[in-house]
Motif scaffolding. Structure first.
Motif, mmCIF file in Angstrom:
data_model
loop_
_atom_site.group_PDB
_atom_site.id
_atom_site.type_symbol
_atom_site.label_atom_id
_atom_site.label_comp_id
_atom_site.label_asym_id
_atom_site.label_seq_id
_atom_site.Cartn_x
_atom_site.Cartn_y
_atom_site.Cartn_z
ATOM 1 N N SER A 6 77.113 -44.943 55.837
ATOM 2 C CA SER A 6 78.088 -44.705 54.767
ATOM 3 C C SER A 6 77.414 -44.023 53.579
ATOM 4 C CB SER A 6 78.805 -46.005 54.378
ATOM 5 O OG SER A 6 78.032 -46.737 53.466
ATOM 6 N N GLY A 10 78.317 -40.345 51.820
ATOM 7 C CA GLY A 10 78.331 -40.050 50.382
ATOM 8 C C GLY A 10 77.599 -38.756 50.059
ATOM 9 N N PRO A 14 80.979 -35.897 49.575
ATOM 10 C CA PRO A 14 81.322 -36.511 48.279
ATOM 11 C C PRO A 14 82.639 -35.936 47.733
ATOM 12 C CG PRO A 14 79.671 -34.806 47.972
ATOM 13 C CD PRO A 14 79.888 -34.918 49.462
ATOM 14 N N GLN A 15 83.422 -36.815 47.129
ATOM 15 C CA GLN A 15 84.633 -36.365 46.432
ATOM 16 C C GLN A 15 84.303 -36.056 44.985
ATOM 17 O OE1 GLN A 15 87.494 -36.018 48.258
ATOM 18 N NE2 GLN A 15 86.095 -36.605 49.912
ATOM 19 N N SER A 72 80.645 -41.360 40.465
ATOM 20 C CA SER A 72 80.591 -40.321 41.501
ATOM 21 C C SER A 72 80.060 -40.895 42.807
ATOM 22 C CB SER A 72 79.691 -39.167 41.054
ATOM 23 O OG SER A 72 80.331 -38.418 40.040
ATOM 24 N N ASP A 73 80.405 -40.224 43.903
ATOM 25 C CA ASP A 73 79.836 -40.602 45.205
ATOM 26 C C ASP A 73 78.359 -40.215 45.271
ATOM 27 O OD1 ASP A 73 82.359 -41.412 46.211
ATOM 28 O OD2 ASP A 73 82.867 -39.288 46.508
ATOM 29 N N ILE A 96 76.298 -45.668 41.264
ATOM 30 C CA ILE A 96 76.319 -44.520 42.185
ATOM 31 C C ILE A 96 75.471 -44.867 43.403
ATOM 32 C CG2 ILE A 96 75.669 -42.085 42.463
ATOM 33 C CD1 ILE A 96 76.220 -41.734 39.453
ATOM 34 N N LYS A 97 76.024 -44.688 44.590
ATOM 35 C CA LYS A 97 75.348 -45.157 45.805
ATOM 36 C C LYS A 97 74.410 -44.123 46.434
ATOM 37 C CE LYS A 97 77.234 -49.198 45.731
ATOM 38 N NZ LYS A 97 76.398 -50.152 44.973
ATOM 39 N N SER A 98 74.691 -42.840 46.197
ATOM 40 C CA SER A 98 73.876 -41.800 46.836
ATOM 41 C C SER A 98 73.254 -40.903 45.774
ATOM 42 C CB SER A 98 74.733 -40.951 47.780
ATOM 43 O OG SER A 98 75.299 -41.759 48.789
#
Lengths: 707, 707
Positions: A6, A10, A14-15, A72-73, A96-98
């Motif tokens: 997942s 990201g 990303p969106q 953000s992604d 933010i994960k990525s």
């Protein structure tokens, strides 16, 4: 694994993206990530961050990550290395994960950089935030026009993906892999690594071919597990660099990679179905080949050519790459000869120039290509046609004919070699429907088809590996033997190794220590003549080099002479060595001598080695490797990879040797290596192989405590 | 020779051309030679001939060759094969000296065609008229815009020439050899052949590189003499096809060529300084390389790169091709490090991206390239730079910098690897002054530089071969020995060969025939123990395969046993063989075993062979070849080409063997082969080599009457 997948989503889909370190300078030569992304056609939301705030290119600039109105992604960090840690902490705080870190100067640089990279890794630990990089051009998803680069990519989008350790494979993908869909430059791989990305691409449904640029790998055994599974779904192509000593040194300083021993990588790739590419041109054409041709079920090539000379060169290239000249059926030959002048005897390669000149090149090309591809004895066709003049209004432009015939025979590749000044224009026409590849030489065409054939006949449908666990092995005595010899540093042992081998079911000569001549005579009487004598000394690892071996001793008198002469030789050749005694062994003088061995790779673990005996394995570097565990089929394949195979098969009327027995020894050696990691290296030299079986005559091992 | 040179001038620099067989159809797809020539820019006079007369393209058509108002320098014949003989006779009658026959269907076709070609050759005999072809695209001189082709060539004119056996090398020269100046397709070579053209190109002052496409050769020894001389003046590149069995078969039917044994061609090329190209892409880049770079005086490469990953791949490629990583001087390192960020430790490959990003790529590129090329430890530089975006307005376009720095260092090649979608545009800019070559991969760059270096350090200035004639050889007894054995067919002889060798100064064991055990015992007593016994039988050529050899027999008792056992073995292994007796030989058990041999090639003559002894030469195909005569240096080079070299040098502490003695034997064997053409083949197996010398222990030869 789920979280890694997942996180990678990201990065690639990303969106919303936050860009940390957006320069106020824009335009050519400023390498502004924000500007490139704005112009790329990416449809997501972009949030530039710069402490100065204000506007860039008419868009609001946020003073900090905290100020950005959403999570953000993906965050992209491109600021001086000293500021990166703070930015990463901002990202974790924001959730933010990525995060992709473009900045250089970490493990790719000096001690300070290495320490700073360590700090980055600690900063994200337990936060759920993942890192790509540092020292990366980042990520790309050309299907969505998204890339994190300060360079504008070309937009040649294909259903292939690349995981790389250098940004050039993203920025120059049109050149290096003939386009791509998804790409990730793992850079220094502080967190997201090669295996994570490979696993993602293997599962991604849009990706039909995976390209890899590898300088080194962390987690060799996980790589093999992932690749072994993935190569059954789609072709995996790998450009492994750092092959040479100089290249490996440079790789170390480039991304902190350990390039490793090249033949170990070679063995790993072979075992897990990875096709190793030779250089960037090879990678380009192989990726194209796998994208264009869905299948190739054998190695029989038909050649249709406008030039006899070009046909000959193509036959040579096919032979170089292990392809065969198809044996056209009588029906095919009749059609080809009926269309040609009487004086011609058309065969394979089929020279269609005279027919084409008298009956129209387009008709003749269509008829001959369709005939050859319809021939049941043909698995693929190479068509050689000229590109002398511009294809517009050119009666020699058979692009449409080729595309059409290729479309009719999807299971059989129709490959094209064209030459002439208009080659590039012809290429674009020929490749317009994606079912034909144009090659710049017969060598490229033959190489590419050979790898295509290898994938579809050997790799794709191969059975899942059936690793055998050899039963009834009592490992306790072996562990005891090993433990008994371990010391602070590495220790070399000789005669106990034969007992270890015996415990693992590898037949070994009876071997006993004698402290003096009298004991030797007594032991020889027990064991039975003929015997061999071998010197025992911790200082001597290659006994025969110092005259420390005497073979085929037939009786007591001979033993007395041999004993005295051997001690004299050793004394004069290795004056410093302390002689502890001699080994008395049963002697088997006949048979094919081979060498078996174990060594350990820091990333791939135990490697099993097979080669010709005597001095020849080393002299010719004629050795096969496998990473344990491996299957019985692979053990037998090891024999076939070396010239020892011919000797074992019975060379020039000799008896040969039992290959199944050797394969069995290799499997048992693999299990020994897996179950006793204290064995750092081990050689059986020689293993004597007779038609009846195999026997380890001498062996040595280096043991070391686990760290 | 003089007349051939002047005839070739007629082909390549005609002031007047008669075209026999001009079609009335013109325009695209009609392949009209006359039309192509009219439009080509050729300044000479052109006379079209067609029995119908009239006009074509507004020009008068002559009804016959006789009607043409002048005697052209060159006639081009392109009419059906049955009419060609008449046209050739018209040309001889008219006094035209140079005739090119485009028509196919002669020796390239059926029996009838072969007979028709013979008639053409007879028609010109003694007339002073020469033929190129048939089955040729003809000739080209792009310097004068002249070509005899029915296809419009591209006009990429370079100072290189090509002699070929396929028209594609003329029509597609831009692709296959990166342009050309002069070109001749010899086709079926009924008269003007490969060697004639090569000699012309070698002497032509405008031609700086000669390319060859060779399917086979008639007159191998003349080829070697011409090439050996020519390769000292200019590089000779050869694409030899028909290497594989399938390719050789196709070559036979294409131009009636005998492709010959590939390793003999390999030896011939090596000996006469011809660089063998691997495929058409290799030919393209090597021709370009030799045209662009006037010199390269060593193998030390400096790499200046914008990508660490690309630098690593380049180091690998250099190692693959035997190039070395240059050891930059302290001065160079200081400049490279001063311009880079503090955290970088710049070395070779020099990654200039960080410096370029902070201080301007153009400045940094110029400084680093100039610094590296000025370094006395550097012989050539590979520059790696991107072609991501169009070079117009591209801050990463350093084409001008590269051309300028290259111009400053003409003795050191500056090679470029670029990648990215704008590669072709960058290439045109970079190559605009002709002093830089752009390669599509590091492999191409390294391969090309390696061959450039080889030419300038090994081929160009090599001394004229000093062939030694070994004095004091009384050949009469050898001739007698040979004559005494000759029969109607080939005859295999064994023991007399040792005497022939002895006569040529090759030390050979004493070897005597014994008809029975008693004679053997007596001879062994004379020769002295230890001895060896070998079976004598005309039906047995590989004695050891049938157990017909017994070595190291130490005394009378052992001889008795060995004799009986050997006869038993032979009886059971070769029951049909008539045993004539045994050879009793002095036995030398120690030393390195090597094999020496002679065989004969139909075009190149006597070939001398060297390899490792025992079964290993054959098992590993580890054998070196030279065509006799060759120099002592070449004899020593033969040793170095095989793994036997390591054994002779003393492998792993062994004594090794006397290499000078082996080289001497090779030279003497060459002379024996040259002076006695009845020796069809000969093997010395083994030659035992000790530190003190060499000794032929066993030998066999096949003798055959000269035809």
């Amino acid at each position: 694994m789920e979280s890694t997948i997942s996180a990678l989503k990201g990065y690639l889909e990303p969106q919303s993206v936050t860009i940390i370190g957006v320069s106020t300078r824009t335009g050519a030569g400023t390498f502004n990530v924000f500007e490139v992304m704005l112009n790329s056609g990416y449809k997501g939301r972009i949030f530039p961050v710069n402490p100065k705030g204000g506007e860039i290119l008419g868009k609001k600039v946020y003073r900090s990550v905290a100020e950005v109105p959403e999570v953000s992604d993906l965050a992209i960090i491109s600021i001086p290395r000293t500021a990166v840690l703070g930015a990463v902490k901002d990202c974790t705080a924001k959730g933010i994960k990525s995060v992709a870190i473009i900045t250089q100067g970490f493990a790719d640089a000096d001690e300070t950089g290495r320490a700073m990279q360590q700090e980055l890794m600690e900063a994200v630990k337990g936060t759920g935030t993942r890192l790509v990089g540092p020292n990366t051009l980042g990520v790309a998803n050309l299907h969505n026009n998204f890339y994190s680069s300060f360079l504008d990519f070309n937009k040649s989008t294909t259903d292939s993906a690349i995981v790389c350790q250098s940004g050039i494979f993203l920025a120059a993908s049109l050149d290096l892999t003939a386009g791509m869909g998804l790409g990730i430059d793992i850079g220094n791989a502080s967190d997201i690594g090669f295996n994570d990305v490979l696993e993602y691409f293997a599962l991604d449904e849009k990706t039909r071919v995976v390209n890899m640029h590898m300088e080194g790998i962390h987690g060799g055994r996980r790589f093999m597990a992932i690749a072994s599974e993935a190569s059954r779904r789609k072709p995996l192509l790998c450009f492994k660099t750092g092959r040479s000593e100089a290249g490996a040194r440079a790789a170390g300083s480039h991304s902190g990679s350990l390039a490793g021993e090249d033949h170990v990588f070679g063995a790993a790739f072979r075992q897990c179905g990875v096709i190793r590419v030779r250089d960037v041109e090879d990678m380009h054409y192989l990726n194209k080949t796998f994208l264009a041709y869905p299948n190739m079920s054998g190695r029989r090539i038909g050649v249709v050519t406008i030039s006899g000379g070009a046909g000959i060169a193509t036959m040579d290239a096919c032979a170089d790459h292990g392809l065969e000249v198809a044996d056209f059926t009588g029906d095919t030959l009749k059609i080809l000869n009926d269309m040609s002048p009487d004086w011609m005897d058309v065969n394979n390669p089929a020279d269609i120039w005279p027919a084409g000149m008298s009956r129209g090149y387009l008709n003749i090309a269509k008829l001959s290509l369709d005939t050859v591809l319809s021939d049941p004895n043909v698995d693929a066709c190479i068509c050689i046609t000229p590109a002398y003049q511009d294809p517009e209004n050119n009666p020699l432009d058979i692009s449409e004919v080729i595309r059409e015939v290729a479309g009719k025979h999807p299971g059989k590749p129709l490959a094209v070699w064209i030459f002439g000044p208009s080659r590039e224009k012809f290429r674009l026409r020929l490749e317009s429907e994606g079912n034909v590849v144009v090659y710049p030489s017969p060598d490229r065409a033959a190489r590419s088809l050979a790898m295509l054939c290898r994938y579809h006949t050997e790799i794709k449908n191969r059975p899942a590996p059936g690793y055998e666990t050899l039963g009834e092995i009592n490992t306790a005595p072996v562990s005891e033997l090993i433990t008994g010899h371990l010391a602070d540093g590495p220790v070399t042992v000789n005669e106990p190794v034969l007992d270890m081998l015996g415990a693992y079911g590898i037949p070994a000569v009876v071997s006993r220590r004698a402290a003096n001549l009298e004991e030797a005579l007594a032991l020889a009487g027990d064991i039975g003549y003929p015997v061999a004598l071998k010197i025992i000394s911790r200082q001597i690892s290659h006994k025969s080099d110092v005259g420390g071996v005497s073979l085929n001793i037939r009786d007591e008198a001979a033993l007395q002479t041999a004993y005295r002469q051997m001690l004299q030789r050793v004394k004069s050749n290795a004056p410093g060595a302390a002689v502890e005694g001699v080994l008395v062994q049963s002697f088997r003088p006949e048979g094919v001598e081979v060498i078996l061995g174990i060594k350990r790779d820091p990333e791939f673990g135990p490697v099993v080695i097979f080669g010709l005996g005597g001095i020849y394995a080393e002299l010719f570097r004629d050795v096969a490797f496998r990473i344990a565990p491996f299957t019985r089929e692979e053990a037998l394949a090891m024999l076939r990879e070396t010239k020892a195979y011919k000797l074992l098969a019975g060379y020039r009327g000799a008896a040969g040797g039992n290959m199944d027995a050797v394969a069995d020894c290799l499997l048992r050696l693999g299990q020994l290596a897996l179950e006793h990691p204290e064995i750092k290296e081990l050689d059986i030299n020689p293993l004597m192989v007779t038609p009846g079986g195999a026997l380890a005559v001498d062996a040595r091992a280096v043991l070391e405590k686990l760290k």
